[in-house]
Motif scaffolding. Structure first.
Motif, mmCIF file in Angstrom:
data_model
loop_
_atom_site.group_PDB
_atom_site.id
_atom_site.type_symbol
_atom_site.label_atom_id
_atom_site.label_comp_id
_atom_site.label_asym_id
_atom_site.label_seq_id
_atom_site.Cartn_x
_atom_site.Cartn_y
_atom_site.Cartn_z
ATOM 1 N N LEU A 152 0.835 -1.202 0.000
ATOM 2 C CA LEU A 152 0.000 0.000 0.000
ATOM 3 C C LEU A 152 0.873 1.256 0.000
ATOM 4 O O LEU A 152 0.602 2.225 -0.709
ATOM 5 C CB LEU A 152 -0.922 0.015 1.214
ATOM 6 C CG LEU A 152 -2.030 -1.037 1.231
ATOM 7 C CD1 LEU A 152 -2.879 -0.895 2.471
ATOM 8 C CD2 LEU A 152 -2.895 -0.917 -0.007
ATOM 9 N N ALA A 153 1.930 1.243 0.797
ATOM 10 C CA ALA A 153 2.802 2.410 0.875
ATOM 11 C C ALA A 153 3.493 2.649 -0.460
ATOM 12 O O ALA A 153 3.647 3.794 -0.902
ATOM 13 C CB ALA A 153 3.830 2.215 1.986
ATOM 14 N N ILE A 154 3.910 1.548 -1.116
ATOM 15 C CA ILE A 154 4.549 1.683 -2.433
ATOM 16 C C ILE A 154 3.577 2.348 -3.399
ATOM 17 O O ILE A 154 3.912 3.310 -4.102
ATOM 18 C CB ILE A 154 4.969 0.300 -2.977
ATOM 19 C CG1 ILE A 154 6.111 -0.268 -2.135
ATOM 20 C CG2 ILE A 154 5.381 0.398 -4.434
ATOM 21 C CD1 ILE A 154 6.478 -1.693 -2.471
ATOM 22 N N VAL A 155 2.329 1.839 -3.395
ATOM 23 C CA VAL A 155 1.311 2.416 -4.267
ATOM 24 C C VAL A 155 1.135 3.900 -3.951
ATOM 25 O O VAL A 155 1.044 4.742 -4.843
ATOM 26 C CB VAL A 155 -0.034 1.664 -4.092
ATOM 27 C CG1 VAL A 155 -1.142 2.389 -4.835
ATOM 28 C CG2 VAL A 155 0.089 0.238 -4.565
ATOM 29 N N GLY A 156 1.129 4.218 -2.651
ATOM 30 C CA GLY A 156 0.943 5.605 -2.230
ATOM 31 C C GLY A 156 2.048 6.505 -2.745
ATOM 32 O O GLY A 156 1.797 7.557 -3.342
ATOM 33 N N VAL A 157 3.288 6.092 -2.521
ATOM 34 C CA VAL A 157 4.424 6.906 -2.950
ATOM 35 C C VAL A 157 4.437 7.049 -4.469
ATOM 36 O O VAL A 157 4.573 8.149 -5.012
ATOM 37 C CB VAL A 157 5.754 6.269 -2.470
ATOM 38 C CG1 VAL A 157 6.936 7.019 -3.049
ATOM 39 C CG2 VAL A 157 5.816 6.266 -0.962
ATOM 40 N N TYR A 158 4.234 5.918 -5.132
ATOM 41 C CA TYR A 158 4.210 5.924 -6.594
ATOM 42 C C TYR A 158 3.166 6.918 -7.095
ATOM 43 O O TYR A 158 3.419 7.738 -7.974
ATOM 44 C CB TYR A 158 3.896 4.512 -7.104
ATOM 45 C CG TYR A 158 3.945 4.378 -8.606
ATOM 46 C CD1 TYR A 158 5.117 3.985 -9.235
ATOM 47 C CD2 TYR A 158 2.832 4.667 -9.383
ATOM 48 C CE1 TYR A 158 5.183 3.866 -10.607
ATOM 49 C CE2 TYR A 158 2.889 4.558 -10.759
ATOM 50 C CZ TYR A 158 4.061 4.160 -11.366
ATOM 51 O OH TYR A 158 4.123 4.044 -12.722
ATOM 52 N N GLY A 159 1.979 6.850 -6.454
ATOM 53 C CA GLY A 159 0.887 7.724 -6.861
ATOM 54 C C GLY A 159 1.240 9.192 -6.727
ATOM 55 O O GLY A 159 0.988 9.993 -7.634
ATOM 56 N N VAL A 160 1.848 9.544 -5.599
ATOM 57 C CA VAL A 160 2.178 10.944 -5.364
ATOM 58 C C VAL A 160 3.175 11.442 -6.410
ATOM 59 O O VAL A 160 3.014 12.520 -6.992
ATOM 60 C CB VAL A 160 2.739 11.132 -3.941
ATOM 61 C CG1 VAL A 160 3.470 12.451 -3.816
ATOM 62 C CG2 VAL A 160 1.605 11.066 -2.938
ATOM 63 N N ILE A 161 4.200 10.627 -6.649
ATOM 64 C CA ILE A 161 5.226 11.063 -7.590
ATOM 65 C C ILE A 161 4.665 11.121 -9.013
ATOM 66 O O ILE A 161 4.882 12.074 -9.762
ATOM 67 C CB ILE A 161 6.452 10.123 -7.533
ATOM 68 C CG1 ILE A 161 7.032 10.114 -6.123
ATOM 69 C CG2 ILE A 161 7.513 10.562 -8.526
ATOM 70 C CD1 ILE A 161 7.459 11.463 -5.598
ATOM 71 N N ALA A 162 3.886 10.088 -9.373
ATOM 72 C CA ALA A 162 3.306 10.070 -10.720
ATOM 73 C C ALA A 162 2.396 11.277 -10.912
ATOM 74 O O ALA A 162 2.376 11.904 -11.976
ATOM 75 C CB ALA A 162 2.523 8.776 -10.929
ATOM 76 N N TYR A 163 1.661 11.623 -9.872
ATOM 77 C CA TYR A 163 0.755 12.758 -9.973
ATOM 78 C C TYR A 163 1.541 14.062 -10.109
ATOM 79 O O TYR A 163 1.208 14.930 -10.910
ATOM 80 C CB TYR A 163 -0.150 12.803 -8.742
ATOM 81 C CG TYR A 163 -1.207 13.860 -8.824
ATOM 82 C CD1 TYR A 163 -2.251 13.741 -9.742
ATOM 83 C CD2 TYR A 163 -1.160 14.975 -8.012
ATOM 84 C CE1 TYR A 163 -3.224 14.701 -9.824
ATOM 85 C CE2 TYR A 163 -2.135 15.951 -8.093
ATOM 86 C CZ TYR A 163 -3.171 15.809 -9.004
ATOM 87 O OH TYR A 163 -4.124 16.762 -9.097
ATOM 88 N N ALA A 164 2.615 14.154 -9.319
ATOM 89 C CA ALA A 164 3.452 15.351 -9.397
ATOM 90 C C ALA A 164 3.982 15.514 -10.820
ATOM 91 O O ALA A 164 4.041 16.615 -11.372
ATOM 92 C CB ALA A 164 4.605 15.243 -8.409
ATOM 93 N N LEU A 165 4.313 14.368 -11.422
ATOM 94 C CA LEU A 165 4.843 14.396 -12.771
ATOM 95 C C LEU A 165 3.794 14.924 -13.760
ATOM 96 O O LEU A 165 4.071 15.812 -14.572
ATOM 97 C CB LEU A 165 5.289 12.978 -13.160
ATOM 98 C CG LEU A 165 5.829 12.817 -14.579
ATOM 99 C CD1 LEU A 165 7.081 13.679 -14.738
ATOM 100 C CD2 LEU A 165 6.159 11.371 -14.861
ATOM 101 N N THR A 166 2.574 14.404 -13.665
ATOM 102 C CA THR A 166 1.549 14.862 -14.611
ATOM 103 C C THR A 166 1.268 16.354 -14.405
ATOM 104 O O THR A 166 0.986 17.077 -15.348
ATOM 105 C CB THR A 166 0.232 14.084 -14.438
ATOM 106 O OG1 THR A 166 -0.233 14.275 -13.118
ATOM 107 C CG2 THR A 166 0.417 12.623 -14.716
#
Lengths: 110, 890
Positions: free
Chosen positions: B778-792
């Motif tokens: 879950l934490a991996i998904v969370g971190v990934y999500g934040v960074i991916a969102y920052a990228l978009t």
């Protein structure tokens, strides 16, 4: 007019008001006057009871209300029949006719 | 608005109360005025006209009040109906959104389902364990009594019957003291003999608990002191072995060769956890010699607190009695105290810390799941900003828009709750199945673990809480500030600060909580490894064990018992594949009774501090088969068949009695049978006689040639796989006596891994580790999500940078740095929480401090590495940005 009579009249008053409004939108005073004239004073309807009945039927959705101008250009609250009110009038009318006929056939057997 | 209240009414919008008032006033005034005008037109003077109009109208004040009341009732009804309609509309809208984004909905449902399911299962099991484990009327007044020794007040031991009688008559805080003692028995049934668990109880034991037999009348009323043999059986025993036959009551049952009258059948729901799952409840033999032996501590007393007496008061009062007895009978009672333990604590005491640990763990898991869903939710709400802004611009109130987001959260959570309740059912079943038989029998409420309405209610309650919380969070975080800006699409470039901060905070929290779980799992792993590598003092490999109990008239005499075991050992030794074989009254890790003793030639010990040793009777080459080293002298041999009384002691006892002086050749006497002197012939290594996580107690070994045993466990060392020997050994037993049941068949390895000490760490470890793993994902998904969102969000900016000559690698670095910062913040927070919360685990850790640096460093490194990797993966896409495309995109 005494209280027990008022209770007896509850449903009657409703049907009279609905009938009065079936001729078109009207304010409370005109409804009261119409009923008084039509019954030629036989049924003494207290105005307070009439207004309570009007407001109840409005909440029930049988009639709706709108502010408008009276004949002498004063602001007055007009009531008009809704489709539900029209149905209610039809039902009550039928019920009253058969009720009255039944009572009459007992009292005046011909 | 005031001029046209009717329009508001027409659109069925709520009218302020004052407006209703004014409407009614105006309507009534119009009526009166109209009537007056009519009358005046007819020539009536004004005053008179007003009086007539009012009289005709009736009570004006009453009318006013009635009409206003009708109006208000209608208004509130309309308002309620409106809210429900909003709710239904929002729910429909949310469902439509879910259908449009099934991936999002699935992730949320699975995440919430697991989180809610795990918590509900745990809450359900805990609740049952803590509340239903003592199913007796007025159970809060039931207490378990234990004797203690003054030099070790934490010790718990049984009491003697004469002591119990004295307590009963002298204690003022307790009503009725009864006692029980678990015992294993051989029952002669139609289908052949079987070994069953039983419990010996005093005559009024069931009355004390408030339990009445479902069938039969129970023990005869005048049992105390009489020598009647009576037995009450459990409902399970009655159905399985007595054919559910009601005429069995009053019939007879042969147990250990003696005939008992069946005095009753217990209710199906009966369970008395401290005695395990005894199937037969025997009336104590009041004529037995040990009933009058004050030194014979073998009974476990249970009592009821007198009405209005606290546990503390009862304990203080009983302590006085115990002290009086100690001065009256110093030889047997000196140095002994007593504790009064609530029966509930006695039952759940051992598992309580585990339950609470797991409860804390699932709560953490639920928090992580919620944080993740909240984060996803927020990201989506932000993406929908232009749409929401349009709705606000078109006149929807912000409350309504926010309400819609909350309803969406609630709806998702409710569906998650349903999934959770189903998972909870599965979870409880698995949880209960994971518990080994012996431990389950000590906590029978746990075994009946199925889904109940309380669990469903808990799951739905949690779901509502989580859903409402997530929805509110998202609604609060929604930037409503500048609808115009959002409409122009400017939001993408920078208006989302507050939303981003929320998501960062959520991810930091998630990382922290995941670290907490990882630390817990790490500490338990270390404990378990330490425990499994504890020096047990014996060699467990290749040893097969099984237990045989001699019961019935054929084995009444000592020499019959001796002859049976000697013959059996001889035959087993001759079997192919057997290296050596021995037997012991109790195997290591199985505990056993203790005796007080003294060494001849040493000063008489203070009665309160008499040396005490665990007693074992052994036969054959027991020490050899078990791999217990001989440190001094010799072990038992042919000499014991006729020679002087001999003993083997363990190193602890030798040290305790003689220090560094040799022990062999010294003589010991036991206070229970002081007339005999026993010579120590050898000293063997220390063996974990009792619990794996407890220090080795002083131990003495007798030879069964000199003290016959009627129950022993065989220990067979095999040349190859030990379990392959089982059938041939069983055959040998059957050849000697086909009526003897062989039970507790397991390898010595299984004895270790199946021990409660190991289990009580392995179960929470397995659960905690799987929770931690889930949390990590879950934490991996969370971190990934934040960074991916920052990228978009920054695609356009990155496009510009790339065009101006920035290398893709530097952009990746920028994003990874952000992920690493989040990871660092989460790790710091997590370490703080873990350090503060680690004491929760105190009770189940073994050989590891709660703040074990190795665990803390390893888990921190793991989570940091994972965070950075996840950010790296998400940021990698920055290298694939097409600068021209990115700049055109907006």
């Amino acid at each position: 007019m005494t209280r027990p009579d008022l209770d007896l009249l509850q449903g009657t008053l409703d049907v009279l008001i609905l009938k009065a409004l079936s001729w078109g939108p009207s304010h409370g005073y005109a409804v009261a006057k119409w009923i008084k004239e039509r019954t030629e004073g036989v049924l003494l309807v207290e105005d307070r009871a009439l207004y309570v009945a009007l407001h109840r039927m409005e909440e029930r959705g049988w009639i709706s209300a709108e502010w408008g101008l009276s004949e002498n250009n004063r602001k007055a609250k007009f009531y008009l029949l809704t489709p539900a009110g029209r149905r209610a009038l039809r039902d009550k009318h039928a019920a009253w006719s058969s009720y009255a006929a039944a009572v009459a056939s007992v009292l005046d057997p011909s | 608005m005031n001029r046209l209240p009717g329009i508001r009414r027409l659109f069925r919008l709520a009218i302020p109360r004052r407006a209703i008032d004014r409407d009614v006033d105006e309507e009534l005034r119009f009526h009166l005025d109209s009537r007056m005008q009519e009358l005046m037109a007819g020539g009536v003077p004004r005053d008179e006209a007003e009086r007539v109009a009012r009289r005709e109208f009736g009570d004006l004040g009453l009318a006013h009040r009635e009409l206003v009341a009708i109006g208000r009732r209608g208004d509130s009804r309309r308002w309620r109906r409106e809210r429900w309609r909003d709710l239904a509309r929002d729910a429909r809208f949310a469902l439509r959104l879910m259908r449009r984004q099934p991936g999002f909905a699935a992730v949320v449902l699975i995440t919430l389902g697991i989180g809610i399911g795990a918590s509900a299962a745990m809450v359900s099991v805990t609740r049952r364990a803590l509340t239903q484990s003592v199913p007796f009327p007025d159970a809060d007044r039931l207490v378990h009594l234990w004797m203690t020794r003054d030099e070790d007040v934490t010790s718990r031991s049984e009491a003697s019957y004469p002591d119990l009688v004295d307590w009963q008559t002298q204690s003022r805080g307790l009503t009725g003291i009864e006692a029980y003692n678990p015992a294993n028995l051989t029952a002669d049934l139609r289908g052949g003999p079987i070994r069953i668990r039983g419990t010996v109880v005093t005559a009024h034991f069931f009355q004390l608990l408030g339990v009445h037999p479902a069938l039969g009348t129970g023990f005869p009323p005048d049992s105390v002191g009489a020598g009647a043999r009576a037995v009450i059986v459990t409902h399970g025993f009655w159905t399985r072995h007595l054919g559910s036959d009601s005429t069995a009551v009053g019939g007879s049952l042969t147990l250990d060769g003696a005939v008992y009258t069946v005095a009753g059948v217990l209710p199906e729901t009966f369970q008395f956890a401290p005695a395990g799952d005894g199937e037969v409840w025997l009336l104590i033999d009041y004529a037995a010699p040990r009933m009058s032996e004050r030194f014979n501590h073998w009974l476990r007393p249970v009592a009821r607190l007198r009405e209005g007496v606290s546990r503390e008061a009862a304990e203080a009062d009983l302590a006085l009695v115990v002290r009086r007895l100690a001065s009256a009978y110093p030889g047997t009672n000196r140095g002994r105290g007593v504790v009064v333990v609530p029966l509930r604590d006695q039952v759940v005491g051992q598992v309580r810390p585990i339950l609470f640990t797991l409860l804390a763990a699932v709560t953490v898991m639920l928090l992580i799941a919620s944080a993740n869903v909240a984060s996803l939710f927020l990201a989506r709400a932000l993406a929908r900003r232009p749409e929401l802004a349009v709705r606000v611009a078109l006149g929807a109130s912000r409350g309504r828009v926010a309400g819609q987001v909350v309803v969406e959260g609630l709806l998702l959570a409710l569906i998650g709750g349903v999934a959770g309740a189903l998972l909870a059912r599965l979870g409880t079943t698995l949880l209960v199945r994971a518990i080994p038989e012996e431990i389950r029998s000590g906590l029978p409420t746990l075994a009946s673990g199925t889904l109940d309405w309380a669990t469903v209610a808990v799951a739905m309650g949690i779901a509502l809480l989580v859903g409402g919380g997530i929805g509110l969070l998202a609604a609060v975080a929604l930037p409503f500030g500048a609808p115009a800006l959002a409409l122009r699409g400017g939001a993408r470039s920078g208006g989302d600060r507050s939303g981003n901060r929320f998501r960062d905070a959520l991810v930091v929290g998630e990382i922290a909580l995941t670290l907490v779980l990882l630390v817990g799992a790490g500490l338990l792993t270390r404990s378990l490894l330490t425990l499994l590598h504890t020096d047990t003092g014996f060699t467990a490999e290749r040893v097969m064990t099984m237990r045989i109990a001699l019961a019935g008239p054929a084995y009444q005499r000592d020499d019959a018992q001796l002859r049976f075991f000697e013959t059996l050992l001889e035959r087993v030794r001759a079997l192919p594949g057997v290296e050596s074989v021995g037997a012991a009254s109790n195997l290591p890790l199985n505990g056993g009774g203790t005796n007080t003793l003294k060494a001849e030639g040493e000063p008489e010990p203070d009665p309160a501090r008499r040396p005490e040793a665990v007693v074992r009777g052994v036969a054959g080459d027991y020490f050899d088969a078990m791999g217990i080293p001989v440190l001094e002298g010799r072990v038992f041999g042919v000499a014991e068949r006729s020679g002087p009384l001999a003993l083997v002691v363990n190193r602890s006892l030798a040290r305790q009695l003689f220090g560094s002086r040799p022990a062999a050749g010294r003589r010991l006497r036991f206070y229970a049978f002081p007339e005999q002197a026993w010579e120590i012939v050898g000293v063997v290594g220390d063996v974990k006689t009792g619990n794996l996580d407890a220090p080795v107690p002083a131990t003495v070994y007798f030879s069964h040639w000199q003290r016959a045993e009627n129950r022993m466990s065989l220990a067979v060392r095999a040349v190859g796989r030990p379990d392959l020997l089982t059938p041939t050994i069983r055959a040998e037993v059957a050849r000697l006596d086909p009526a003897l049941p062989v039970y507790a068949v397991m390898t010595m390895q299984e004895q270790i891994t199946g021990s409660p000490e190991v289990f009580f760490r392995r179960l929470p470890l397995v659960l905690l580790a799987s929770l931690a793993l889930g949390a990590l994902v879950l934490a991996i998904v969370g971190v990934y999500g934040v960074i991916a969102y920052a990228l978009t969000q920054r695609t356009r900016e990155f496009g510009v940078r790339l065009t101006l000559g920035a290398s893709p690698g530097s952009l990746v670095g920028l994003l990874v740095r952000r992920g690493a910062l989040l990871g660092l913040a989460g790790t710091a927070l997590g370490l703080a929480v873990a350090t503060l919360g680690a004491h929760l685990l105190d009770a189940i850790l073994y050989g590891v401090p709660p703040t074990d640096p190795l665990t803390l460093v390893a888990t921190s490194t793991l989570i940091l590495g994972v965070t950075v990797t996840a950010s790296g993966l998400a940021a990698w896409r920055a290298t694939r940005i097409d600068p021209a495309g990115a700049m055109r995109a907006e």
